[in-house]
Design a protein around this motif. Sequence first.
Motif, mmCIF file in Angstrom:
data_model
loop_
_atom_site.group_PDB
_atom_site.id
_atom_site.type_symbol
_atom_site.label_atom_id
_atom_site.label_comp_id
_atom_site.label_asym_id
_atom_site.label_seq_id
_atom_site.Cartn_x
_atom_site.Cartn_y
_atom_site.Cartn_z
ATOM 1 N N GLY A 1 -9.535 0.137 -3.510
ATOM 2 C CA GLY A 1 -9.372 -1.310 -3.375
ATOM 3 C C GLY A 1 -7.949 -1.696 -3.003
ATOM 4 O O GLY A 1 -6.985 -1.018 -3.360
ATOM 5 N N ARG A 2 -7.811 -2.790 -2.272
ATOM 6 C CA ARG A 2 -6.515 -3.187 -1.715
ATOM 7 C C ARG A 2 -5.455 -3.467 -2.779
ATOM 8 O O ARG A 2 -4.341 -2.967 -2.713
ATOM 9 C CB ARG A 2 -6.700 -4.418 -0.822
ATOM 10 N N ARG A 3 -5.798 -4.286 -3.757
ATOM 11 C CA ARG A 3 -4.792 -4.653 -4.758
ATOM 12 C C ARG A 3 -4.395 -3.450 -5.606
ATOM 13 O O ARG A 3 -3.214 -3.251 -5.899
ATOM 14 C CB ARG A 3 -5.319 -5.776 -5.652
ATOM 15 N N ALA A 4 -5.383 -2.642 -6.005
ATOM 16 C CA ALA A 4 -5.095 -1.474 -6.834
ATOM 17 C C ALA A 4 -4.207 -0.481 -6.090
ATOM 18 O O ALA A 4 -3.258 0.076 -6.659
ATOM 19 C CB ALA A 4 -6.394 -0.809 -7.273
ATOM 20 N N VAL A 5 -4.495 -0.250 -4.809
ATOM 21 C CA VAL A 5 -3.679 0.677 -4.016
ATOM 22 C C VAL A 5 -2.268 0.121 -3.831
ATOM 23 O O VAL A 5 -1.278 0.856 -3.918
ATOM 24 C CB VAL A 5 -4.343 0.955 -2.651
ATOM 25 N N MET A 6 -2.157 -1.171 -3.597
ATOM 26 C CA MET A 6 -0.837 -1.783 -3.434
ATOM 27 C C MET A 6 0.007 -1.608 -4.694
ATOM 28 O O MET A 6 1.203 -1.284 -4.623
ATOM 29 C CB MET A 6 -0.985 -3.272 -3.112
ATOM 30 N N GLU A 7 -0.601 -1.797 -5.858
ATOM 31 C CA GLU A 7 0.150 -1.665 -7.107
ATOM 32 C C GLU A 7 0.571 -0.227 -7.369
ATOM 33 O O GLU A 7 1.662 0.025 -7.877
ATOM 34 C CB GLU A 7 -0.672 -2.200 -8.284
ATOM 35 N N VAL A 8 -0.294 0.728 -7.018
ATOM 36 C CA VAL A 8 0.082 2.124 -7.237
ATOM 37 C C VAL A 8 1.212 2.515 -6.279
ATOM 38 O O VAL A 8 2.081 3.332 -6.616
ATOM 39 C CB VAL A 8 -1.143 3.057 -7.103
ATOM 40 N N LEU A 9 1.249 1.916 -5.108
ATOM 41 C CA LEU A 9 2.357 2.139 -4.173
ATOM 42 C C LEU A 9 3.664 1.584 -4.742
ATOM 43 O O LEU A 9 4.712 2.215 -4.664
ATOM 44 C CB LEU A 9 2.056 1.467 -2.830
ATOM 45 N N ARG A 10 3.594 0.409 -5.312
ATOM 46 C CA ARG A 10 4.789 -0.237 -5.863
ATOM 47 C C ARG A 10 5.305 0.467 -7.112
ATOM 48 O O ARG A 10 6.495 0.427 -7.412
ATOM 49 C CB ARG A 10 4.477 -1.694 -6.190
ATOM 50 N N SER A 11 4.397 1.086 -7.848
ATOM 51 C CA SER A 11 4.771 1.682 -9.134
ATOM 52 C C SER A 11 5.620 2.940 -8.990
ATOM 53 O O SER A 11 6.326 3.320 -9.916
ATOM 54 C CB SER A 11 3.509 2.026 -9.930
ATOM 55 N N GLY A 12 5.530 3.591 -7.851
ATOM 56 C CA GLY A 12 6.313 4.801 -7.652
ATOM 57 C C GLY A 12 5.617 6.070 -8.089
ATOM 58 O O GLY A 12 6.207 7.155 -8.065
ATOM 59 N N ARG A 13 4.344 5.979 -8.505
ATOM 60 C CA ARG A 13 3.624 7.187 -8.913
ATOM 61 C C ARG A 13 3.325 8.056 -7.698
ATOM 62 O O ARG A 13 3.169 7.560 -6.577
ATOM 63 C CB ARG A 13 2.320 6.824 -9.630
ATOM 64 N N GLU A 14 3.235 9.335 -7.914
ATOM 65 C CA GLU A 14 3.012 10.281 -6.817
ATOM 66 C C GLU A 14 1.651 10.044 -6.158
ATOM 67 O O GLU A 14 0.619 10.023 -6.823
ATOM 68 C CB GLU A 14 3.088 11.712 -7.337
ATOM 69 N N ILE A 15 1.667 9.866 -4.839
ATOM 70 C CA ILE A 15 0.444 9.661 -4.067
ATOM 71 C C ILE A 15 0.310 10.809 -3.077
ATOM 72 O O ILE A 15 1.221 11.076 -2.283
ATOM 73 C CB ILE A 15 0.467 8.315 -3.308
ATOM 74 N N ASN A 16 -0.819 11.481 -3.127
ATOM 75 C CA ASN A 16 -1.042 12.621 -2.247
ATOM 76 C C ASN A 16 -1.350 12.177 -0.826
ATOM 77 O O ASN A 16 -0.772 12.669 0.142
ATOM 78 C CB ASN A 16 -2.183 13.486 -2.797
ATOM 79 N N LYS A 17 -2.272 11.222 -0.696
ATOM 80 C CA LYS A 17 -2.626 10.703 0.630
ATOM 81 C C LYS A 17 -3.389 9.392 0.482
ATOM 82 O O LYS A 17 -3.887 9.059 -0.596
ATOM 83 C CB LYS A 17 -3.483 11.708 1.411
ATOM 84 N N ILE A 18 -3.461 8.659 1.588
ATOM 85 C CA ILE A 18 -4.197 7.397 1.621
ATOM 86 C C ILE A 18 -5.157 7.423 2.805
ATOM 87 O O ILE A 18 -4.779 7.825 3.912
ATOM 88 C CB ILE A 18 -3.241 6.191 1.753
ATOM 89 N N LEU A 19 -6.386 6.999 2.557
ATOM 90 C CA LEU A 19 -7.370 6.839 3.624
ATOM 91 C C LEU A 19 -7.538 5.356 3.901
ATOM 92 O O LEU A 19 -7.771 4.573 2.977
ATOM 93 C CB LEU A 19 -8.723 7.442 3.222
ATOM 94 N N ILE A 20 -7.407 4.968 5.169
ATOM 95 C CA ILE A 20 -7.526 3.562 5.561
ATOM 96 C C ILE A 20 -8.565 3.432 6.670
ATOM 97 O O ILE A 20 -8.632 4.262 7.581
ATOM 98 C CB ILE A 20 -6.167 3.005 6.035
ATOM 99 N N LEU A 21 -9.357 2.390 6.576
ATOM 100 C CA LEU A 21 -10.386 2.134 7.578
ATOM 101 C C LEU A 21 -9.754 1.853 8.939
ATOM 102 O O LEU A 21 -8.806 1.077 9.049
ATOM 103 C CB LEU A 21 -11.236 0.938 7.144
ATOM 104 N N LYS A 22 -10.287 2.492 9.966
ATOM 105 C CA LYS A 22 -9.793 2.269 11.326
ATOM 106 C C LYS A 22 -9.900 0.795 11.703
ATOM 107 O O LYS A 22 -10.873 0.133 11.374
ATOM 108 C CB LYS A 22 -10.605 3.104 12.322
ATOM 109 N N ASN A 23 -8.879 0.303 12.374
ATOM 110 C CA ASN A 23 -8.836 -1.075 12.883
ATOM 111 C C ASN A 23 -8.770 -2.137 11.785
ATOM 112 O O ASN A 23 -8.950 -3.327 12.058
ATOM 113 C CB ASN A 23 -10.039 -1.360 13.788
ATOM 114 N N SER A 24 -8.522 -1.731 10.548
ATOM 115 C CA SER A 24 -8.387 -2.713 9.464
ATOM 116 C C SER A 24 -6.977 -3.287 9.465
ATOM 117 O O SER A 24 -6.030 -2.645 9.924
ATOM 118 C CB SER A 24 -8.675 -2.061 8.108
ATOM 119 N N LYS A 25 -6.846 -4.506 8.964
ATOM 120 C CA LYS A 25 -5.545 -5.177 8.944
ATOM 121 C C LYS A 25 -4.909 -5.041 7.562
ATOM 122 O O LYS A 25 -4.872 -5.981 6.774
ATOM 123 C CB LYS A 25 -5.712 -6.643 9.322
ATOM 124 N N LEU A 26 -4.425 -3.840 7.296
ATOM 125 C CA LEU A 26 -3.779 -3.559 6.014
ATOM 126 C C LEU A 26 -2.320 -3.185 6.262
ATOM 127 O O LEU A 26 -1.826 -2.163 5.793
ATOM 128 C CB LEU A 26 -4.526 -2.428 5.292
#
Length: 241
Positions: free
Chosen positions: A6-31
């Motif tokens: 989900g968008r908000r949950a992923v955004m918060e985990v990005l801001r938190s600084g926790r280790e992220i292995n990879k992100i999958l994003i839908l093609k042509n999405s406006k994120l």
Amino acid sequence: MDRVIGRRAVMEVLRSGREINKILILKNSKLNDILKIAREKKISVSKVEKKTLDRYGEKHQGVIAFVSPKKYKKFEDLRFSENTFFVILDRIKDPGNFGAIIRSCEFFNIDAVIIPRKGSAKLTETVWKRSAGALEYIDIVLVENLSKTIERLKEKNIWIIGADSEGETCFEKDLTGPVALILGEEQRGIRKILKEKCDLLIKIPGRGNIESLNVSTAAGILIYEILRQRIEEKNTQKRNR
């Protein structure tokens, strides 16, 4: 590896600084906001087809992050002060309710949420999503025995308050001071053994035909009332100086 969906949950985990292995994003999405932060942090991002994301559930909102597991805290990690406020969850098994309660707890800056190892929802991707990313910013304390944990809290001069339909009206009781609020599952409430250890049982008075509230809704109201009383007490003390 945990999944955050989900968008908000992923955004918060990005801001938190926790280790992220990879992100999958839908093609042509406006994120673009998520893409920008991911690039700044040099996190691997793959643009994929919808069917790839659907493998992990249909409510992904076009983005999924794979992150290092969130670590539970121990009782020994708890910090105590004159304003301590913990929330204890007794047998809250529904991940949606668990996530919603975590969201309220983080919003009101609760010190920690305490759950038992057995009989409780764990930190699943549903909990992540329902917490709207709040799980990133609050400690979840995992204990073996809630009854013994309550006894240890009492030794630290923490007042134990239980939410119960047969309790006293929350708006008419003094709820100030260091506290731990216990919430039980909707159908059966707090277990008898825990209820007997409470210093006070409180309820939210209703005016309609429905007898009770969803546990996550009740949690938000009770947390707010306890904090409201604290603020009111401080303001009264200032006026009397």
